[in-house]
Scaffold this active site. Structure first.
Site, PDB file in Angstrom:
ATOM      1  N   ARG A 181     -16.355  67.746  31.436  1.00 13.53           N
ATOM      2  CA  ARG A 181     -15.052  67.118  31.735  1.00 13.53           C
ATOM      3  C   ARG A 181     -15.026  65.658  31.273  1.00 13.53           C
ATOM      4  NH1 ARG A 181     -13.067  62.632  33.978  1.00 13.53           N
ATOM      5  NH2 ARG A 181     -14.663  62.753  35.588  1.00 13.53           N
ATOM      6  N   ASP A 182     -15.728  64.781  31.952  1.00 16.42           N
ATOM      7  CA  ASP A 182     -15.696  63.356  31.565  1.00 16.42           C
ATOM      8  C   ASP A 182     -16.263  63.210  30.161  1.00 16.42           C
ATOM      9  OD1 ASP A 182     -15.201  60.661  31.871  1.00 16.42           O
ATOM     10  OD2 ASP A 182     -16.503  60.379  33.609  1.00 16.42           O
TER      11      ASP A 182
ATOM     12  N   HIS B  79     -20.736  54.735  34.093  1.00 14.52           N
ATOM     13  CA  HIS B  79     -20.681  54.765  32.626  1.00 14.52           C
ATOM     14  C   HIS B  79     -21.689  53.721  32.149  1.00 14.52           C
ATOM     15  CE1 HIS B  79     -17.180  57.473  31.895  1.00 14.52           C
ATOM     16  NE2 HIS B  79     -17.086  57.274  33.204  1.00 14.52           N
TER      17      HIS B  79
ATOM     18  N   CYS C 271     -13.157  57.390  29.380  1.00 12.85           N
ATOM     19  CA  CYS C 271     -11.807  57.713  29.828  1.00 12.85           C
ATOM     20  C   CYS C 271     -10.823  57.256  28.762  1.00 12.85           C
ATOM     21  CB  CYS C 271     -11.535  57.012  31.158  1.00 12.85           C
ATOM     22  SG  CYS C 271      -9.851  57.240  31.724  1.00 12.85           S
TER      23      CYS C 271
HETATM   24  P1  HMG Z   1       3.697  61.969  34.441  1.00  9.94           P
HETATM   25  O1  HMG Z   1       4.142  61.990  33.014  1.00  9.94           O
HETATM   26  O2  HMG Z   1       4.061  60.786  35.284  1.00  9.94           O
HETATM   27  O3  HMG Z   1       4.027  63.297  35.265  1.00  9.94           O
HETATM   28  O4  HMG Z   1       2.111  62.113  34.423  1.00  9.94           O
HETATM   29  P2  HMG Z   1       5.225  64.258  35.399  1.00  9.94           P
HETATM   30  O5  HMG Z   1       5.049  64.923  36.729  1.00  9.94           O
HETATM   31  O6  HMG Z   1       6.505  63.536  35.092  1.00  9.94           O
HETATM   32  O7  HMG Z   1       4.969  65.355  34.261  1.00  9.94           O
HETATM   33  C1  HMG Z   1       5.096  65.096  32.895  1.00  9.94           C
HETATM   34  C2  HMG Z   1       4.855  66.386  32.118  1.00  9.94           C
HETATM   35  O8  HMG Z   1       3.527  66.839  32.315  1.00  9.94           O
HETATM   36  C3  HMG Z   1       5.762  67.530  32.582  1.00  9.94           C
HETATM   37  O9  HMG Z   1       5.955  68.372  31.425  1.00  9.94           O
HETATM   38  C4  HMG Z   1       4.899  68.258  33.554  1.00  9.94           C
HETATM   39  O10 HMG Z   1       5.239  69.630  33.705  1.00  9.94           O
HETATM   40  C5  HMG Z   1       3.528  68.122  32.926  1.00  9.94           C
HETATM   41  P3  HMG Z   1       7.331  68.330  30.587  1.00  9.94           P
HETATM   42  O11 HMG Z   1       8.374  68.714  31.582  1.00  9.94           O
HETATM   43  O12 HMG Z   1       7.476  66.904  30.116  1.00  9.94           O
HETATM   44  O13 HMG Z   1       7.100  69.315  29.499  1.00  9.94           O
HETATM   45  N1  HMG Z   1       2.463  68.154  33.915  1.00  9.94           N
HETATM   46  C6  HMG Z   1       1.437  69.016  33.903  1.00  9.94           C
HETATM   47  N2  HMG Z   1       1.116  70.029  33.090  1.00  9.94           N
HETATM   48  C7  HMG Z   1      -0.013  70.730  33.382  1.00  9.94           C
HETATM   49  N3  HMG Z   1      -0.820  70.426  34.419  1.00  9.94           N
HETATM   50  C8  HMG Z   1      -0.522  69.410  35.250  1.00  9.94           C
HETATM   51  C9  HMG Z   1       0.648  68.667  35.000  1.00  9.94           C
HETATM   52  N4  HMG Z   1       1.205  67.621  35.622  1.00  9.94           N
HETATM   53  C10 HMG Z   1       2.317  67.309  34.953  1.00  9.94           C
HETATM   54  N5  HMG Z   1      -1.341  69.118  36.251  1.00  9.94           N
HETATM   55  C11 HMG Z   1       0.075  62.842  35.447  1.00  9.94           C
HETATM   56  C12 HMG Z   1       1.369  62.079  35.634  1.00  9.94           C
HETATM   57  C13 HMG Z   1      -0.803  62.517  36.642  1.00  9.94           C
HETATM   58  C14 HMG Z   1       0.355  64.330  35.370  1.00  9.94           C
HETATM   59  C15 HMG Z   1      -0.591  62.375  34.109  1.00  9.94           C
HETATM   60  O14 HMG Z   1      -0.644  60.970  34.115  1.00  9.94           O
HETATM   61  C16 HMG Z   1      -1.969  62.909  33.904  1.00  9.94           C
HETATM   62  O15 HMG Z   1      -2.160  64.097  33.697  1.00  9.94           O
HETATM   63  N6  HMG Z   1      -2.967  62.039  33.921  1.00  9.94           N
HETATM   64  C17 HMG Z   1      -4.364  62.446  33.771  1.00  9.94           C
HETATM   65  C18 HMG Z   1      -5.159  61.330  33.222  1.00  9.94           C
HETATM   66  C19 HMG Z   1      -6.589  61.745  33.067  1.00  9.94           C
HETATM   67  O16 HMG Z   1      -6.924  62.917  33.020  1.00  9.94           O
HETATM   68  N7  HMG Z   1      -7.480  60.742  32.944  1.00  9.94           N
HETATM   69  C20 HMG Z   1      -8.871  60.979  32.780  1.00  9.94           C
HETATM   70  C21 HMG Z   1      -9.520  61.489  34.001  1.00  9.94           C
HETATM   71  S1  HMG Z   1      -9.867  60.222  35.195  1.00  9.94           S
HETATM   72  C22 HMG Z   1     -11.402  59.561  34.690  1.00  9.94           C
HETATM   73  O17 HMG Z   1     -11.886  59.874  33.625  1.00  9.94           O
HETATM   74  C23 HMG Z   1     -12.123  58.645  35.621  1.00  9.94           C
HETATM   75  C24 HMG Z   1     -13.305  59.320  36.323  1.00  9.94           C
HETATM   76  O18 HMG Z   1     -14.238  59.833  35.395  1.00  9.94           O
HETATM   77  C25 HMG Z   1     -14.008  58.292  37.223  1.00  9.94           C
HETATM   78  C26 HMG Z   1     -14.302  56.988  36.485  1.00  9.94           C
HETATM   79  O19 HMG Z   1     -15.126  56.999  35.560  1.00  9.94           O
HETATM   80  O20 HMG Z   1     -13.652  56.006  36.844  1.00  9.94           O
HETATM   81  C27 HMG Z   1     -12.842  60.482  37.215  1.00  9.94           C
HETATM   82 MG    MG Z   2     -15.798  58.678  34.443  1.00  9.11          MG
END
Ligand code: HMG
Ligand code: MG
Length: 307
Positions: A14-15, A208, A239
């Site tokens: 994943r990450d 990280h 990320c």
């Molecule tokens: P948004 O654009 O504000 O959300 O995104 P929305 O609810 O308005 O949805 C926009 C579109 O996305 C819509 O589709 C939804 O249906 C679709 P459209 O109508 O435009 O065709 N949608 C989805 N589709 C499938 N699965 C879903 C989903 N949700 C919405 N779950 C949202 C808000 C949170 C969804 C977006 O910002 C997002 O997905 N962000 C994820 C970011 C991410 O994955 N970042 C990396 C992971 S975090 C990380 O790496 C840190 C970590 O490792 C710890 C560290 O190191 O710090 C964990």
């Molecule tokens: Mg991370």
């Protein structure tokens, strides 16, 4: 004091992969996860059910879950940002899920398009529904050691979000150094602060390795009494919404240190190295794990082959 055993949460699929630009087939992701479980990992973060527009590399989360061979005793987990993501995860038969919040407002906005409080409000429903469906929930607090946009982050901000996630029902929160700015002194200080308020057995550390301090930070965490650490095979990772962040702490490097210290993990270093080397052929850059680089250099010198 060094504990006799620790849990490693393998976040490579994943990450590790979420930020890769090369096209990696679903079949290769499945092989990677299966090789990691064969290596003895007991917790593997397989993918994330986030918006495929935001993170295209994770769009095949359901197919990866459908393809893996599940071993008894292994927890196959996934990130979920909202209820639609949770429903996708439940349909894919995940073992548990993780929600991810941040200790910095700007990172929260860039990563999930919500303020910290909006995200905690949303996670109230997500965690409630997950628990009702019989799933355990892990939490992440990003930018616990610094933010790529705001710089320093206070321990009080980290405590607030960590406590909120635990209160909502997360069994554990991974205090995360998203951009790899933390150093052992900061780890000691933050843990001393959090330890006065929260039980250590509900905290994990997620480093990280951007500035080469991740292993030293793990040692500081071990000394303080933390026994769960995240790592990514090969040192993959980053990320997409954290500029300047590089790979996670490499699982191989962590295992090399823990094996040397006599700390039990149940995970085979050779097995993880084999998983990483299999995936390396699909990437457009070399793997960052120092252990793997040293192994490859030794092999090149001695003319031997295989991890
Ligand atoms: P948004 O654009 O504000 O959300 O995104 P929305 O609810 O308005 O949805 C926009 C579109 O996305 C819509 O589709 C939804 O249906 C679709 P459209 O109508 O435009 O065709 N949608 C989805 N589709 C499938 N699965 C879903 C989903 N949700 C919405 N779950 C949202 C808000 C949170 C969804 C977006 O910002 C997002 O997905 N962000 C994820 C970011 C991410 O994955 N970042 C990396 C992971 S975090 C990380 O790496 C840190 C970590 O490792 C710890 C560290 O190191 O710090 C964990
Ligand atoms: Mg991370």
């Amino acid at each position: 004091m060094t504990p006799p055993a620790v849990t490693i949460v393998e976040v490579g699929p994943r990450d590790g992969l979420q930020n890769e630009t090369a096209a990696i087939s679903t079949a290769d992701k499945v092989r990677f996860v299966d090789a990691l479980s064969a290596a003895g990992h007991r917790v593997i973060e397989v993918s994330s059910f986030v918006s495929p527009r935001w993170v295209p590399q994770m769009a095949d989360a359901a197919e990866v879950f459908a393809g893996i061979t599940r071993r008894a005793g292994v927890r196959y987990t996934a990130l979920v940002p909202n209820l639609p993501g949770l429903e996708r995860a439940i349909a894919a038969h995940v073992s548990e899920v993780a929600v991810f919040a941040a200790a910095s407002e700007t990172f929260s906005a860039r990563n999930i398009n919500q303020s910290i409080d909006e995200s905690l409000h949303r996670y109230t429903d997500v965690i409630g529904r997950a628990l009702a469906a019989g799933l355990r929930v892990r939490g992440y607090v990003s930018c616990a050691f610094g933010c790529p946009f705001e710089g320093p982050v206070t321990p009080a901000a980290v405590l607030r979000v960590t406590r909120a996630l635990l209160d909502l029902g997360a069994y554990e929160v991974a205090v995360s150094d998203t951009i790899g700015v933390g150093h052992p002194g900061q780890v000691r200080e933050l843990l001393a602060f959090l330890g006065g308020e929260l039980p250590f057995d509900r905290l994990a550390l997620h480093f990280h390795d951007t500035r080469g301090t991740a292993l030293a930070n793990v040692l500081a965490g071990l000394d303080a009494g933390i026994t769960t650490f995240d790592a990514a095979a090969g040192g993959l990772g980053g990320c997409p919404f954290a500029p300047g962040a590089s790979g996670n702490l490499a699982t191989e490097d962590l295992l090399y240190m823990l094996d040397g210290l006599g700390v039990e993990t149940g995970v085979s270093l050779a097995g993880v190295a084999a998983a990483s080397e299999m995936l390396a052929a699909r990437l457009d850059h070399p793997l960052r794990s120092r252990y793997l680089q040293a192994e490859q250099a030794t092999r090149a010198r001695t003319g031997t082959s295989g991890a």
